[in-house]
Scaffold this active site. Structure first.
Site, PDB file in Angstrom:
ATOM      1  N   HIS A  24      10.645  11.521  28.190  1.00 48.76           N
ATOM      2  CA  HIS A  24      11.395  12.400  27.289  1.00 48.76           C
ATOM      3  C   HIS A  24      10.834  13.811  27.343  1.00 48.76           C
ATOM      4  O   HIS A  24       9.635  14.002  27.500  1.00 48.76           O
ATOM      5  CB  HIS A  24      11.326  11.874  25.852  1.00 48.76           C
ATOM      6  CG  HIS A  24      12.199  10.683  25.630  1.00 48.76           C
ATOM      7  ND1 HIS A  24      13.378  10.743  24.935  1.00 48.76           N
ATOM      8  CD2 HIS A  24      12.073   9.414  26.049  1.00 48.76           C
ATOM      9  CE1 HIS A  24      13.945   9.549  24.922  1.00 48.76           C
ATOM     10  NE2 HIS A  24      13.168   8.718  25.593  1.00 48.76           N
ATOM     11  N   TYR A  70      14.260  13.011  14.582  1.00 49.84           N
ATOM     12  CA  TYR A  70      13.491  12.981  13.335  1.00 49.84           C
ATOM     13  C   TYR A  70      14.383  13.634  12.285  1.00 49.84           C
ATOM     14  O   TYR A  70      14.647  14.845  12.359  1.00 49.84           O
ATOM     15  CB  TYR A  70      12.190  13.769  13.466  1.00 49.84           C
ATOM     16  CG  TYR A  70      11.123  13.093  14.302  1.00 49.84           C
ATOM     17  CD1 TYR A  70      11.184  13.079  15.688  1.00 49.84           C
ATOM     18  CD2 TYR A  70      10.031  12.466  13.690  1.00 49.84           C
ATOM     19  CE1 TYR A  70      10.202  12.462  16.451  1.00 49.84           C
ATOM     20  CE2 TYR A  70       9.038  11.847  14.442  1.00 49.84           C
ATOM     21  CZ  TYR A  70       9.135  11.853  15.818  1.00 49.84           C
ATOM     22  OH  TYR A  70       8.160  11.248  16.566  1.00 49.84           O
ATOM     23  N   PRO A 126       2.593   7.395  10.741  1.00 52.88           N
ATOM     24  CA  PRO A 126       3.171   7.322  12.083  1.00 52.88           C
ATOM     25  C   PRO A 126       4.092   8.484  12.478  1.00 52.88           C
ATOM     26  O   PRO A 126       4.519   8.553  13.624  1.00 52.88           O
ATOM     27  CB  PRO A 126       3.968   6.003  12.055  1.00 52.88           C
ATOM     28  CG  PRO A 126       4.246   5.757  10.627  1.00 52.88           C
ATOM     29  CD  PRO A 126       3.099   6.341   9.860  1.00 52.88           C
ATOM     30  N   LYS A 135       0.779   9.326  16.596  1.00 50.89           N
ATOM     31  CA  LYS A 135      -0.560   9.582  17.126  1.00 50.89           C
ATOM     32  C   LYS A 135      -1.492   8.365  17.129  1.00 50.89           C
ATOM     33  O   LYS A 135      -2.536   8.395  17.788  1.00 50.89           O
ATOM     34  CB  LYS A 135      -1.246  10.705  16.313  1.00 50.89           C
ATOM     35  CG  LYS A 135      -0.626  12.056  16.514  1.00 50.89           C
ATOM     36  CD  LYS A 135      -0.923  12.588  17.902  1.00 50.89           C
ATOM     37  CE  LYS A 135      -0.059  13.761  18.270  1.00 50.89           C
ATOM     38  NZ  LYS A 135       0.490  13.722  19.596  1.00 50.89           N
ATOM     39  N   TYR A 151       2.420  17.601  19.478  1.00 49.21           N
ATOM     40  CA  TYR A 151       3.205  16.376  19.669  1.00 49.21           C
ATOM     41  C   TYR A 151       2.993  15.786  21.065  1.00 49.21           C
ATOM     42  O   TYR A 151       2.790  14.582  21.215  1.00 49.21           O
ATOM     43  CB  TYR A 151       4.689  16.690  19.433  1.00 49.21           C
ATOM     44  CG  TYR A 151       5.576  15.471  19.354  1.00 49.21           C
ATOM     45  CD1 TYR A 151       5.751  14.797  18.150  1.00 49.21           C
ATOM     46  CD2 TYR A 151       6.239  15.003  20.475  1.00 49.21           C
ATOM     47  CE1 TYR A 151       6.574  13.678  18.072  1.00 49.21           C
ATOM     48  CE2 TYR A 151       7.059  13.881  20.406  1.00 49.21           C
ATOM     49  CZ  TYR A 151       7.217  13.228  19.204  1.00 49.21           C
ATOM     50  OH  TYR A 151       8.021  12.114  19.141  1.00 49.21           O
TER      51      TYR A 151
HETATM   52  P1  FAD Z   1      -5.062  -2.706  16.787  1.00 48.67           P
HETATM   53  O1  FAD Z   1      -3.874  -2.518  17.654  1.00 48.67           O
HETATM   54  O2  FAD Z   1      -4.853  -2.995  15.342  1.00 48.67           O
HETATM   55  O3  FAD Z   1      -5.944  -3.839  17.451  1.00 48.67           O
HETATM   56  C1  FAD Z   1      -7.016  -4.448  16.779  1.00 48.67           C
HETATM   57  C2  FAD Z   1      -7.126  -5.878  17.244  1.00 48.67           C
HETATM   58  O4  FAD Z   1      -8.279  -6.467  16.647  1.00 48.67           O
HETATM   59  C3  FAD Z   1      -5.954  -6.728  16.808  1.00 48.67           C
HETATM   60  O5  FAD Z   1      -5.423  -7.393  17.922  1.00 48.67           O
HETATM   61  C4  FAD Z   1      -6.537  -7.681  15.771  1.00 48.67           C
HETATM   62  O6  FAD Z   1      -5.880  -8.935  15.788  1.00 48.67           O
HETATM   63  C5  FAD Z   1      -7.972  -7.787  16.246  1.00 48.67           C
HETATM   64  N1  FAD Z   1      -8.953  -8.162  15.218  1.00 48.67           N
HETATM   65  C6  FAD Z   1      -8.904  -7.969  13.889  1.00 48.67           C
HETATM   66  N2  FAD Z   1     -10.028  -8.430  13.295  1.00 48.67           N
HETATM   67  C7  FAD Z   1     -10.806  -8.920  14.284  1.00 48.67           C
HETATM   68  C8  FAD Z   1     -12.088  -9.553  14.315  1.00 48.67           C
HETATM   69  N3  FAD Z   1     -12.778  -9.719  13.198  1.00 48.67           N
HETATM   70  N4  FAD Z   1     -12.584  -9.950  15.490  1.00 48.67           N
HETATM   71  C9  FAD Z   1     -11.898  -9.759  16.643  1.00 48.67           C
HETATM   72  N5  FAD Z   1     -10.658  -9.190  16.676  1.00 48.67           N
HETATM   73  C10 FAD Z   1     -10.137  -8.757  15.515  1.00 48.67           C
HETATM   74  N6  FAD Z   1       1.535   4.090  15.552  1.00 48.67           N
HETATM   75  C11 FAD Z   1       2.422   4.954  16.017  1.00 48.67           C
HETATM   76  O7  FAD Z   1       2.007   5.929  16.660  1.00 48.67           O
HETATM   77  N7  FAD Z   1       3.772   4.739  15.822  1.00 48.67           N
HETATM   78  C12 FAD Z   1       4.246   3.637  15.135  1.00 48.67           C
HETATM   79  O8  FAD Z   1       5.441   3.471  14.974  1.00 48.67           O
HETATM   80  C13 FAD Z   1       3.335   2.724  14.618  1.00 48.67           C
HETATM   81  N8  FAD Z   1       3.737   1.605  13.943  1.00 48.67           N
HETATM   82  C14 FAD Z   1       2.790   0.738  13.451  1.00 48.67           C
HETATM   83  C15 FAD Z   1       3.188  -0.412  12.732  1.00 48.67           C
HETATM   84  C16 FAD Z   1       2.245  -1.303  12.188  1.00 48.67           C
HETATM   85  C17 FAD Z   1       2.684  -2.532  11.427  1.00 48.67           C
HETATM   86  C18 FAD Z   1       0.865  -1.018  12.366  1.00 48.67           C
HETATM   87  C19 FAD Z   1      -0.192  -1.949  11.767  1.00 48.67           C
HETATM   88  C20 FAD Z   1       0.478   0.108  13.108  1.00 48.67           C
HETATM   89  C21 FAD Z   1       1.426   0.996  13.643  1.00 48.67           C
HETATM   90  N9  FAD Z   1       1.052   2.134  14.388  1.00 48.67           N
HETATM   91  C22 FAD Z   1       1.958   3.003  14.861  1.00 48.67           C
HETATM   92  C23 FAD Z   1      -0.303   2.432  14.704  1.00 48.67           C
HETATM   93  C24 FAD Z   1      -0.702   1.927  16.076  1.00 48.67           C
HETATM   94  O9  FAD Z   1      -0.020   0.744  16.359  1.00 48.67           O
HETATM   95  C25 FAD Z   1      -2.202   1.751  16.034  1.00 48.67           C
HETATM   96  O10 FAD Z   1      -2.782   3.040  15.858  1.00 48.67           O
HETATM   97  C26 FAD Z   1      -2.797   1.078  17.263  1.00 48.67           C
HETATM   98  O11 FAD Z   1      -2.423  -0.276  17.289  1.00 48.67           O
HETATM   99  C27 FAD Z   1      -4.325   1.180  17.231  1.00 48.67           C
HETATM  100  O12 FAD Z   1      -4.888   0.391  18.234  1.00 48.67           O
HETATM  101  P2  FAD Z   1      -6.268  -0.353  17.998  1.00 48.67           P
HETATM  102  O13 FAD Z   1      -6.563  -1.021  19.278  1.00 48.67           O
HETATM  103  O14 FAD Z   1      -7.244   0.589  17.420  1.00 48.67           O
HETATM  104  O15 FAD Z   1      -5.996  -1.407  16.827  1.00 48.67           O
HETATM  105  C1  DHB Z   2       8.055   5.794  17.681  1.00 47.34           C
HETATM  106  C2  DHB Z   2       7.237   5.666  16.589  1.00 47.34           C
HETATM  107  C3  DHB Z   2       6.800   6.810  15.950  1.00 47.34           C
HETATM  108  O1  DHB Z   2       5.994   6.721  14.876  1.00 47.34           O
HETATM  109  C4  DHB Z   2       7.190   8.066  16.373  1.00 47.34           C
HETATM  110  O2  DHB Z   2       6.771   9.160  15.693  1.00 47.34           O
HETATM  111  C5  DHB Z   2       7.982   8.176  17.490  1.00 47.34           C
HETATM  112  C6  DHB Z   2       8.426   7.035  18.143  1.00 47.34           C
HETATM  113  C7  DHB Z   2       8.552   4.573  18.358  1.00 47.34           C
HETATM  114  O3  DHB Z   2       8.281   3.480  17.856  1.00 47.34           O
HETATM  115  O4  DHB Z   2       9.234   4.700  19.376  1.00 47.34           O
END
Ligand code: FAD
Ligand code: DHB
Length: 386
Positions: A72, A199, A286, A290, A377
């Site tokens: 995009h 948005y 979100p 980021k 962004y």
């Molecule tokens: P996570 O992806 O949370 O991974 C952590 C992992 O650790 C998980 O698999 C979990 O099961 C595991 N875990 C937990 N406890 C333990 C333990 N004690 N021992 C071992 N493993 C463990 N960001 C955006 O930019 N746009 C979005 O639309 C967006 N939507 C989201 C929706 C939801 C419901 C959530 C929760 C987050 C969303 N985010 C979004 C944020 C984005 O998904 C996260 O920033 C990203 O997943 C971070 O990655 P991570 O690896 O740090 O954590």
């Molecule tokens: C998506 C999620 C976001 O939070 C955003 O700002 C842009 C795109 C997505 O899920 O595609």
């Protein structure tokens, strides 16, 4: 058992770190509480900065991303029923890519397992010990057995609800703001009715039109923080999306859920030989897309810090990890908060709405304002000066 780096969590942070360490010939073991299918199906983010895509390419895990990811060049900011285009690529020379987080997780998991890097799913009762020593340990349960993993360092990539951050909670300063609203997100079998993400500011609240492919739409609606998904039958969701976004293509909804919104930072991101990365250390709302990108950037900084520590006994980069990572985290906090405040119904009434419209009008018509939004962004340089 022994390894050089014990990684908690098989999300984007933990898996990318494992790939980076493998490239440095550093042994690691990834421990994950959920099963593989659950982790690979969990629907979350979808927008990758060019920095993130470049790193995945460098790691040799972008073959499917390059084939299936949607490039995009900009976004629409919608208000007053009109879409205003922000041409990010014209403003910054960079672009963004839509590719679901669970697809990134699948690609990384396959790459690691095929390279022989162990990922143990469905572990329980993870506990961390001796973090101040040079041989920290993880104890955990697997298939009914209690096991112990002795490491040179531990990476706490276990997300916001993991054990790493609470284990060192007394040594941390935590900054938090919880928003009084959340996002209701759906995936639908529907061709997106837009070429770029929309948005939308609306008096009834924010909405976002995004996608996963030419035939799958992803849409979000601002809803109250304590909203029950049961109050949102499909008809109501489509009606509200059309009201806030104008034209929307309907289709079968196959995933829906509500995500609360918060801003959170824990400081420092290290205690002894435990290093936090990704959501375990920080959460952004979100709106700026980021969260995932910050998680990947943390481990981009953490991998050389761990390599220095393990290969040469040098603590220089490890000691600088918190400062380097948090500089970018706070920049992203500010940007995510700016996007959130500009676009959501904050409950502040007509005065606040007029301020938001003034800000949106400025971004839509001033190149200086649009440029600032665009450079944040699409993603700032990997290690910005500020
Ligand atoms: P996570 O992806 O949370 O991974 C952590 C992992 O650790 C998980 O698999 C979990 O099961 C595991 N875990 C937990 N406890 C333990 C333990 N004690 N021992 C071992 N493993 C463990 N960001 C955006 O930019 N746009 C979005 O639309 C967006 N939507 C989201 C929706 C939801 C419901 C959530 C929760 C987050 C969303 N985010 C979004 C944020 C984005 O998904 C996260 O920033 C990203 O997943 C971070 O990655 P991570 O690896 O740090 O954590
Ligand atoms: C998506 C999620 C976001 O939070 C955003 O700002 C842009 C795109 C997505 O899920 O595609």
């Amino acid at each position: 058992m022994r390894t050089q780096v014990g990684i908690l969590g098989a999300g984007p942070a933990g898996l990318t770190l494992a790939m980076l360490l493998h490239r440095e010939d550093i042994d690691c073991v990834v421990l994950e509480t959920r099963d593989r299918a659950y982790v690979e199906k969990r629907v979350r983010a979808g927008l990758l900065e060019q920095n993130t895509v470049d790193l995945l390419r460098e790691l040799g895990v972008a073959e499917r991303l390059d084939r299936e990811g949607l490039e995009h060049n900009g976004i629409y900011l919608r208000h007053g029923g009109v879409n205003h285009y922000i041409d990010m690529t014209a403003l910054t020379g960079r672009h963004i890519t839509i590719y679901g987080q669970q697809e990134v997780v699948k690609d990384l998991t396959n790459a690691l397992l095929s390279r022989g890097v162990p990922i143990h799913f469905e572990v329980g009762e993870t506990n961390l010990h001796d973090l101040e020593s040079e041989s920290p340990r993880i104890t955990y349960e697997r298939e009914g057995e209690i096991l112990e993993l002795t490491c040179d360092a531990i990476a706490g990539c276990d997300g916001f609800h993991g054990v790493s951050r609470p284990t060192i909670g007394e040594h941390l300063t935590e900054y938090e703001y919880v928003y009084p609203f959340g996002w209701l997100g759906i995936l639908a079998e529907a061709r997106p009715a837009t070429d770029e993400l929309i948005y939308a500011w609306h008096e009834r609240g924010f909405a976002l039109y995004t996608m996963r492919s030419q035939s799958i739409s992803r849409l979000y609606l601002q809803v109250p923080a304590d909203e029950d998904i049961e109050n949102w039958p499909d008809d109501r969701i489509w009606h509200e999306l059309k009201t806030r976004l104008g034209s929307v293509n309907e289709g079968k909804i196959f995933d829906k859920g509500i995500t609360p919104m918060r801003s959170f930072v824990a400081e420092p991101m290290q205690y002894g030989r435990l290093f936090l990365a990704g959501d375990s250390a920080h959460i952004v709302p979100p709106t700026g897309a980021k969260g995932l990108n910050l998680a990947v950037n943390d481990v981009r900084l953490l991998a050389p810090a761990l390599a220095g520590l393990i290969k040469n006994g040098s603590t220089r980069r490890a000691d600088g990890y918190t400062t380097a990572a948090l500089r970018r985290v706070w920049r992203a906090q500010d940007f995510s908060n700016y996007m959130t405040q500009m676009l959501h119904d904050l409950g502040g009434g007509p005065f606040q709405r007029q301020l938001q419209l003034a800000r949106l009008g400025y971004v839509a018509h001033s190149e200086a304002a649009a440029h600032s939004l665009a450079e944040n962004y699409v993603g700032l340089p990997a290690e910005p000066e500020f």
